[in-house]
Design a protein around this motif. Structure first.
Motif, PDB file in Angstrom:
ATOM      1  N   ARG A   1      -6.866   2.317 -19.038  1.00 14.09           N
ATOM      2  CA  ARG A   1      -7.656   3.312 -18.311  1.00 14.09           C
ATOM      3  C   ARG A   1      -6.781   4.049 -17.316  1.00 14.09           C
ATOM      4  O   ARG A   1      -5.674   3.619 -16.984  1.00 14.09           O
TER       5      ARG A   1
ATOM      6  N   TYR B   1      -5.273   5.278 -13.826  1.00 14.84           N
ATOM      7  CA  TYR B   1      -4.985   4.650 -12.538  1.00 14.84           C
ATOM      8  C   TYR B   1      -6.027   5.041 -11.501  1.00 14.84           C
ATOM      9  O   TYR B   1      -6.527   6.172 -11.488  1.00 14.84           O
TER      10      TYR B   1
ATOM     11  N   TYR C   1       1.067  -1.516 -16.731  1.00 12.47           N
ATOM     12  CA  TYR C   1       0.977  -0.078 -16.490  1.00 12.47           C
ATOM     13  C   TYR C   1       1.998   0.668 -17.325  1.00 12.47           C
ATOM     14  O   TYR C   1       3.002   0.110 -17.784  1.00 12.47           O
TER      15      TYR C   1
ATOM     16  N   ASP D   1      -6.286  -2.767 -17.879  1.00 16.55           N
ATOM     17  CA  ASP D   1      -7.320  -3.489 -17.144  1.00 16.55           C
ATOM     18  C   ASP D   1      -7.659  -4.758 -17.922  1.00 16.55           C
ATOM     19  O   ASP D   1      -7.908  -4.708 -19.128  1.00 16.55           O
ATOM     20  N   ASP D   2      -7.685  -5.896 -17.243  1.00 17.04           N
ATOM     21  CA  ASP D   2      -7.913  -7.174 -17.920  1.00 17.04           C
ATOM     22  C   ASP D   2      -9.357  -7.396 -18.339  1.00 17.04           C
ATOM     23  O   ASP D   2      -9.699  -8.438 -18.906  1.00 17.04           O
TER      24      ASP D   2
ATOM     25  N   GLY E   1     -11.506  -5.557 -14.100  1.00 14.75           N
ATOM     26  CA  GLY E   1     -11.147  -4.560 -13.095  1.00 14.75           C
ATOM     27  C   GLY E   1      -9.770  -4.720 -12.502  1.00 14.75           C
ATOM     28  O   GLY E   1      -9.395  -3.950 -11.616  1.00 14.75           O
ATOM     29  N   HIS E   2      -8.976  -5.694 -12.990  1.00  9.15           N
ATOM     30  CA  HIS E   2      -7.657  -5.955 -12.418  1.00  9.15           C
ATOM     31  C   HIS E   2      -6.572  -5.370 -13.323  1.00  9.15           C
ATOM     32  O   HIS E   2      -6.563  -5.617 -14.535  1.00  9.15           O
ATOM     33  N   ALA E   3      -5.645  -4.636 -12.740  1.00 11.54           N
ATOM     34  CA  ALA E   3      -4.517  -4.091 -13.489  1.00 11.54           C
ATOM     35  C   ALA E   3      -3.505  -5.193 -13.756  1.00 11.54           C
ATOM     36  O   ALA E   3      -3.062  -5.881 -12.827  1.00 11.54           O
TER      37      ALA E   3
ATOM     38  N   ASP F   1      -5.697   0.381  -7.397  1.00  8.76           N
ATOM     39  CA  ASP F   1      -4.739  -0.360  -8.224  1.00  8.76           C
ATOM     40  C   ASP F   1      -3.350  -0.434  -7.596  1.00  8.76           C
ATOM     41  O   ASP F   1      -2.458  -1.080  -8.158  1.00  8.76           O
TER      42      ASP F   1
END
Length: 215
Positions: free
Chosen positions: A10, A12, A73, A64-65, A68-70, A16
């Motif tokens: 998704r 950035y 990248y 994104d896992d 909601g966590h990056a 993040d």
């Protein structure tokens, strides 16, 4: 938007930023954790991650896992000369105080990266002019080897195509052999840059097709 299993690529988001810094630090030593090797490993994201999110947020994408966590990248620029100029005028003043330029020859790993931070013009290499975009891609170790890198690259290349950018390059440490194998599978080829030493490689590819293999 590209999905792979439960993880999703998704755009950035500002929230993040801390995760991007952490990913960069935890993969910053030839793909391994940089913390044992640097006094302040924050110099790595200040040089190779955060400026892209700040200056080119539209070309910054995260994995994104699913919660909601990056956890990975891809980021970069469509126009390397323009980015180097913006880095000099709009980014460097914000971080130069924390990471000053070494007074002479760098005497530590931290100073080696700080020297790169203070020389954004190093990004503008004549041999790479036909590849005006450049990128950085990193995934936390537990998310590697599952197709997520390919998904990130797919998204980034598509964004470049939409901007009419014909080709992209990256610069990497030759010691990072797993990364080189990944880039080879995605269609990158070596670009001869005589000014680079044996420890640095430049790779490039066109943006006209998406990666077809897993990585």
């Amino acid at each position: 938007m590209t999905s792979t299993a439960t993880a999703t690529v998704r755009p950035y988001r500002p929230e993040d930023a801390a995760a991007l810094d952490d990913i960069c630090v935890r993969t910053g030593h030839n793909g391994q954790d940089s913390r044992p090797h640097y006094t302040d490993p924050g110099v790595l994201p200040a040089t190779f991650a955060a400026p892209y999110a700040h200056l080119e947020p539209g070309l910054t994408f995260v994995l994104d896992d699913g919660a909601g966590h990056a956890v990975g990248y891809v980021l970069g620029t469509a126009d390397t000369p323009r980015f180097a100029a913006d880095f000099r005028t709009r980014w460097l003043p914000a971080v130069a105080g924390r990471y000053p330029a070494p007074a002479g020859t760098p005497g530590s790993p931290d100073e080696v990266i700080a020297q790169l931070l203070h020389r954004p013009e190093r990004m503008v290499v004549p041999e790479l002019a036909a590849y005006p975009a450049h990128l950085h891609i990193d995934l936390l170790p537990e998310w590697q080897g599952r197709g997520h890198g390919r998904a990130l690259m797919h998204t980034f290349l598509r964004a470049l195509r939409e901007q009419g950018v014909p080709a992209v390059h990256l610069v990497m440490a030759t010691a990072n052999t797993p990364a080189r194998a990944f880039y080879d599978r995605l269609g990158f080829h070596a670009i001869d840059v005589p000014s680079f030493g044996a420890d640095t490689a430049a790779l490039g590819r066109g943006t006209d097709a998406d990666p077809k293999t897993s990585g």
